[in-house]
Enzyme design. Structure first.
Site, PDB file in Angstrom:
ATOM      1  N   ASN A   7       0.724  -1.194   0.128  1.00  0.00           N
ATOM      2  CA  ASN A   7       0.255   0.058  -0.064  1.00  0.00           C
ATOM      3  C   ASN A   7       0.810   1.291  -0.182  1.00  0.00           C
ATOM      4  O   ASN A   7       1.109   1.715   0.951  1.00  0.00           O
ATOM      5  CB  ASN A   7      -0.921  -0.098   0.977  1.00  0.00           C
ATOM      6  CG  ASN A   7      -1.947   1.414   1.550  1.00  0.00           C
ATOM      7  OD1 ASN A   7      -1.325   2.001   0.549  1.00  0.00           O
ATOM      8  ND2 ASN A   7      -3.027   1.119   2.493  1.00  0.00           N
TER       9      ASN A   7
ATOM     10  N   ARG B  20      -2.787  -2.043  -3.115  1.00  0.00           N
ATOM     11  CA  ARG B  20      -3.302  -1.483  -3.252  1.00  0.00           C
ATOM     12  C   ARG B  20      -3.521   0.207  -4.371  1.00  0.00           C
ATOM     13  O   ARG B  20      -3.289   0.370  -4.357  1.00  0.00           O
ATOM     14  CB  ARG B  20      -3.978  -0.568  -2.003  1.00  0.00           C
ATOM     15  CG  ARG B  20      -5.385  -0.084  -1.690  1.00  0.00           C
ATOM     16  CD  ARG B  20      -4.617   1.334  -0.576  1.00  0.00           C
ATOM     17  NE  ARG B  20      -5.942   2.011   0.004  1.00  0.00           N
ATOM     18  CZ  ARG B  20      -5.813   3.622   0.668  1.00  0.00           C
ATOM     19  NH1 ARG B  20      -5.166   3.672   0.834  1.00  0.00           N
ATOM     20  NH2 ARG B  20      -6.508   3.525   0.172  1.00  0.00           N
TER      21      ARG B  20
ATOM     22  N   HIS C 266     -12.888   3.412   0.604  1.00  0.00           N
ATOM     23  CA  HIS C 266     -13.038   1.889   1.703  1.00  0.00           C
ATOM     24  C   HIS C 266     -13.477   0.271   1.398  1.00  0.00           C
ATOM     25  O   HIS C 266     -14.336   0.081   1.739  1.00  0.00           O
ATOM     26  CB  HIS C 266     -13.572   2.140   2.913  1.00  0.00           C
ATOM     27  CG  HIS C 266     -12.889   3.704   3.632  1.00  0.00           C
ATOM     28  ND1 HIS C 266     -13.738   4.389   3.892  1.00  0.00           N
ATOM     29  CD2 HIS C 266     -11.608   3.960   3.968  1.00  0.00           C
ATOM     30  CE1 HIS C 266     -12.952   4.621   4.820  1.00  0.00           C
ATOM     31  NE2 HIS C 266     -11.463   4.356   4.556  1.00  0.00           N
TER      32      HIS C 266
ATOM     33  N   ARG D  35     -11.130  15.223   8.490  1.00  0.00           N
ATOM     34  CA  ARG D  35     -12.029  15.252   6.867  1.00  0.00           C
ATOM     35  C   ARG D  35     -13.549  16.421   7.053  1.00  0.00           C
ATOM     36  O   ARG D  35     -13.770  15.335   8.491  1.00  0.00           O
ATOM     37  CB  ARG D  35     -12.023  14.834   6.073  1.00  0.00           C
ATOM     38  CG  ARG D  35     -10.225  14.849   5.389  1.00  0.00           C
ATOM     39  CD  ARG D  35     -11.404  13.318   4.321  1.00  0.00           C
ATOM     40  NE  ARG D  35     -10.203  12.046   4.560  1.00  0.00           N
ATOM     41  CZ  ARG D  35      -9.775  11.443   4.573  1.00  0.00           C
ATOM     42  NH1 ARG D  35     -11.522  10.270   3.082  1.00  0.00           N
ATOM     43  NH2 ARG D  35      -9.268   9.904   4.931  1.00  0.00           N
TER      44      ARG D  35
ATOM     45  N   ASP E 225      -8.357  11.996  16.779  1.00  0.00           N
ATOM     46  CA  ASP E 225      -8.051  10.305  17.389  1.00  0.00           C
ATOM     47  C   ASP E 225      -9.906  10.463  18.146  1.00  0.00           C
ATOM     48  O   ASP E 225      -8.996  11.161  19.516  1.00  0.00           O
ATOM     49  CB  ASP E 225      -6.320  10.210  18.195  1.00  0.00           C
ATOM     50  CG  ASP E 225      -6.431   8.995  18.404  1.00  0.00           C
ATOM     51  OD1 ASP E 225      -7.900   8.140  19.420  1.00  0.00           O
ATOM     52  OD2 ASP E 225      -5.643   8.442  18.345  1.00  0.00           O
ATOM     53  N   MET E 226      -9.906   9.643  18.525  1.00  0.00           N
ATOM     54  CA  MET E 226     -11.314   9.519  19.236  1.00  0.00           C
ATOM     55  C   MET E 226     -11.304   8.857  20.748  1.00  0.00           C
ATOM     56  O   MET E 226     -11.959   9.297  21.463  1.00  0.00           O
ATOM     57  CB  MET E 226     -12.289   8.021  18.726  1.00  0.00           C
ATOM     58  CG  MET E 226     -12.942   8.559  17.509  1.00  0.00           C
ATOM     59  SD  MET E 226     -14.389   9.801  18.348  1.00  0.00           S
ATOM     60  CE  MET E 226     -16.129   8.890  17.945  1.00  0.00           C
TER      61      MET E 226
ATOM     62  N   GLU F 186      -7.857  -5.284   5.161  1.00  0.00           N
ATOM     63  CA  GLU F 186      -7.790  -4.921   4.060  1.00  0.00           C
ATOM     64  C   GLU F 186      -6.831  -5.760   2.798  1.00  0.00           C
ATOM     65  O   GLU F 186      -6.632  -5.933   1.701  1.00  0.00           O
ATOM     66  CB  GLU F 186      -7.706  -3.788   3.561  1.00  0.00           C
ATOM     67  CG  GLU F 186      -9.597  -2.713   4.254  1.00  0.00           C
ATOM     68  CD  GLU F 186      -9.117  -1.479   3.911  1.00  0.00           C
ATOM     69  OE1 GLU F 186      -9.445   0.000   3.372  1.00  0.00           O
ATOM     70  OE2 GLU F 186      -8.368  -1.071   5.099  1.00  0.00           O
TER      71      GLU F 186
HETATM   72  P1  AMP Z   1      -8.337   3.442  11.391  1.00  0.00           P
HETATM   73  O1  AMP Z   1      -8.157   4.376   9.906  1.00  0.00           O
HETATM   74  O2  AMP Z   1      -9.091   2.179  11.382  1.00  0.00           O
HETATM   75  O3  AMP Z   1      -6.873   2.679  11.831  1.00  0.00           O
HETATM   76  O4  AMP Z   1      -8.723   4.415  12.623  1.00  0.00           O
HETATM   77  C1  AMP Z   1      -8.321   5.232  13.695  1.00  0.00           C
HETATM   78  C2  AMP Z   1      -9.106   5.598  14.589  1.00  0.00           C
HETATM   79  O5  AMP Z   1      -9.608   4.480  15.324  1.00  0.00           O
HETATM   80  C3  AMP Z   1      -8.185   6.821  15.991  1.00  0.00           C
HETATM   81  O6  AMP Z   1      -7.810   7.591  14.736  1.00  0.00           O
HETATM   82  C4  AMP Z   1      -8.754   6.337  16.553  1.00  0.00           C
HETATM   83  O7  AMP Z   1      -9.606   7.813  16.655  1.00  0.00           O
HETATM   84  C5  AMP Z   1      -9.728   4.915  17.114  1.00  0.00           C
HETATM   85  N1  AMP Z   1      -9.223   4.265  17.907  1.00  0.00           N
HETATM   86  C6  AMP Z   1      -8.587   2.921  17.392  1.00  0.00           C
HETATM   87  N2  AMP Z   1      -8.297   2.356  18.986  1.00  0.00           N
HETATM   88  C7  AMP Z   1      -9.636   3.232  19.294  1.00  0.00           C
HETATM   89  C8  AMP Z   1     -10.187   2.419  21.020  1.00  0.00           C
HETATM   90  N3  AMP Z   1      -9.945   1.796  21.286  1.00  0.00           N
HETATM   91  N4  AMP Z   1     -11.014   3.498  21.092  1.00  0.00           N
HETATM   92  C9  AMP Z   1     -11.660   4.505  20.352  1.00  0.00           C
HETATM   93  N5  AMP Z   1     -11.136   5.189  19.091  1.00  0.00           N
HETATM   94  C10 AMP Z   1     -10.368   4.184  19.059  1.00  0.00           C
END
Ligand code: AMP
Length: 395
Positions: free
Chosen positions: A7, A90, A179, A240, A282-283, A383
């Site tokens: 990727n 990818r 996606h 975004r 970041d969540m 993926e």
């Molecule tokens: P991805 O793009 O699929 O790798 O997802 C990344 C996002 O997942 C990060 O920005 C986090 O906000 C969220 N994330 C990862 N682990 C956790 C968790 N344990 N609780 C809440 N959000 C998470």
């Protein structure tokens, strides 16, 4: 068969070497800061993570370092490159030219180049990866797996925008969706895991990560998705904005004295959860901040959950029903509170979830109660494995 999955981004490259027979990951890692300085992360299955700083002026040096690490006498996962049987890449945008994965040929590369306009940051980087692999591993079959391909089954009513038709005819401006590899993998797995009838199934996939999108899948075929011509449309994402009133662009440009590029930078990089909270994209950070009473973080989280619920409601209408709703990707797999929040809007569908089971993270689980009229599940996406499977199917 061993498949090297690549990727390739503009300054980074993620890779996995997968044995397609066992689907075991033999080694994985990434190259970062390509063109700046260079950093290789390599991890063999069962081994320690190794980090090597070394100059990577171009993707060629980066891929060469990956190949050297994979075949290293002491820590390599294979003895020689002869053990790489195929390469799966990818590719972000296949436009209308690719409704499925394709074996890489000169003709195919030309067709991908014709889609570069639609993904100017991503497609050229993907093509560099393809060219460098052809150079360093001549004769090894390569396959391109497109983010957009799965969504090519959408009907015109779902993909046409309310714009002059000539823009579609002349410039191919339409909804493509992204996606797709994840939506395809997760929706297929949902049918198996939940015991649905493949030929008579209605599934909504919520891929919630740094980028997020929702798709509606009928009998295995995508009929609608939330991302558009680019990955900017749809849900609020990490940085975004997702969908906004298009007139806001002119308004911001005037108020902030920005040109188009400046406004796009705001919408792509300074908006979403990051912009709304003023804290982080970041969540996990927003979850902590919201728990401590930060109102902006709480509002950003609630706006995301509300937005997802509205897409789900829209897609239930589009499909005239739904059998299963599935959460995946970083937020979808890990953030039980977002899942609970989304499902709290869906009582009218007869949906109820088990809040205790829903607390599990990152594993394949059914979170709806046995009497729920619609099944709700978490299915981790993969993926790289999906790209590996597509590659094997074509070579
Ligand atoms: P991805 O793009 O699929 O790798 O997802 C990344 C996002 O997942 C990060 O920005 C986090 O906000 C969220 N994330 C990862 N682990 C956790 C968790 N344990 N609780 C809440 N959000 C998470």
């Amino acid at each position: 068969m061993n498949v090297l999955v690549i990727n390739c981004g503009s300054s980074s490259l993620k890779y996995q070497l997968i044995n397609s027979d066992t689907e075991a990951v033999l080694a994985k890692g990434l190259c970062e800061r390509i063109g700046i300085d260079g950093r290789l992360v390599y991890k063999k299955a069962g081994g320690e993570k190794e980090i090597t700083e070394a100059p990577m002026p171009t993707h060629k040096e980066a891929i060469q370092m990956v190949l050297d690490a994979l075949t290293n006498e002491k820590t390599g996962a294979i003895k020689s490159l002869k053990e790489v049987d195929a390469i799966g890449h990818r590719v972000v945008h296949g436009g209308e030219k690719f409704a499925s994965s394709a074996v890489i040929t000169d003709e195919m590369i030309k067709a991908v180049e014709e889609c570069n306009d639609l993904a100017p940051l991503h497609n050229p980087a993907n093509l560099i990866g393809i060219r460098v692999c052809s150079e360093l591993m001549p004769g090894v079959p390569q396959v391109g797996v497109f983010d957009t391909a799965f969504h090519q089954t959408m009907p015109p009513k779902a993909y046409l925008y309310g714009l002059p038709l000539d823009y579609y005819k002349n410039y191919k401006i339409r909804r493509y969706g992204f996606h797709g590899t994840s939506h395809s993998f997760v929706s297929k797995r949902a049918v198996e895991f939940l015991g649905l009838d493949k030929e008579n199934s209605k599934v909504i996939v919520c891929h919630l990560g740094n980028g997020s999108s929702v798709s509606a899948v009928v009998n295995g075929k995508c009929i609608d998705t939330s991302m558009g011509m680019t990955p900017l449309e749809g849900l609020i994402m990490g940085t975004r904005s997702g969908s906004i009133d298009p007139a806001i662009m002119e308004f911001i440009a005037k108020k902030e004295n920005l040109d188009i590029a400046g406004v796009m930078d705001v919408l792509n990089k300074k908006s979403g959860l990051y912009g709304m909270s003023g804290l982080s994209s970041d969540m996990r950070d927003l979850e902590d901040a919201a728990a401590e009473g930060n109102v902006d973080a709480k509002n950003a989280r609630e706006a995301l959950g509300y937005g997802i619920a509205k897409y789900v409601g829209g897609y239930v209408a589009a499909m005239n029903g739904v059998d299963a709703i599935v959460f995946t990707a970083g937020i979808g797999e890990n953030d039980n509170l977002v899942r609970e929040d989304v499902c709290s809007y869906l009582g009218y569908l007869g949906i109820s979830i088990d809040k205790e089971i829903n607390k599990k993270r990152g594993e394949e689980i059914v979170i709806s109660t046995p009497d729920s009229k619609v099944k709700v599940a978490v299915i981790p996406t993969n993926e790289e494995l999906a790209i590996c499977r597509e590659t094997v199917a074509l070579v």
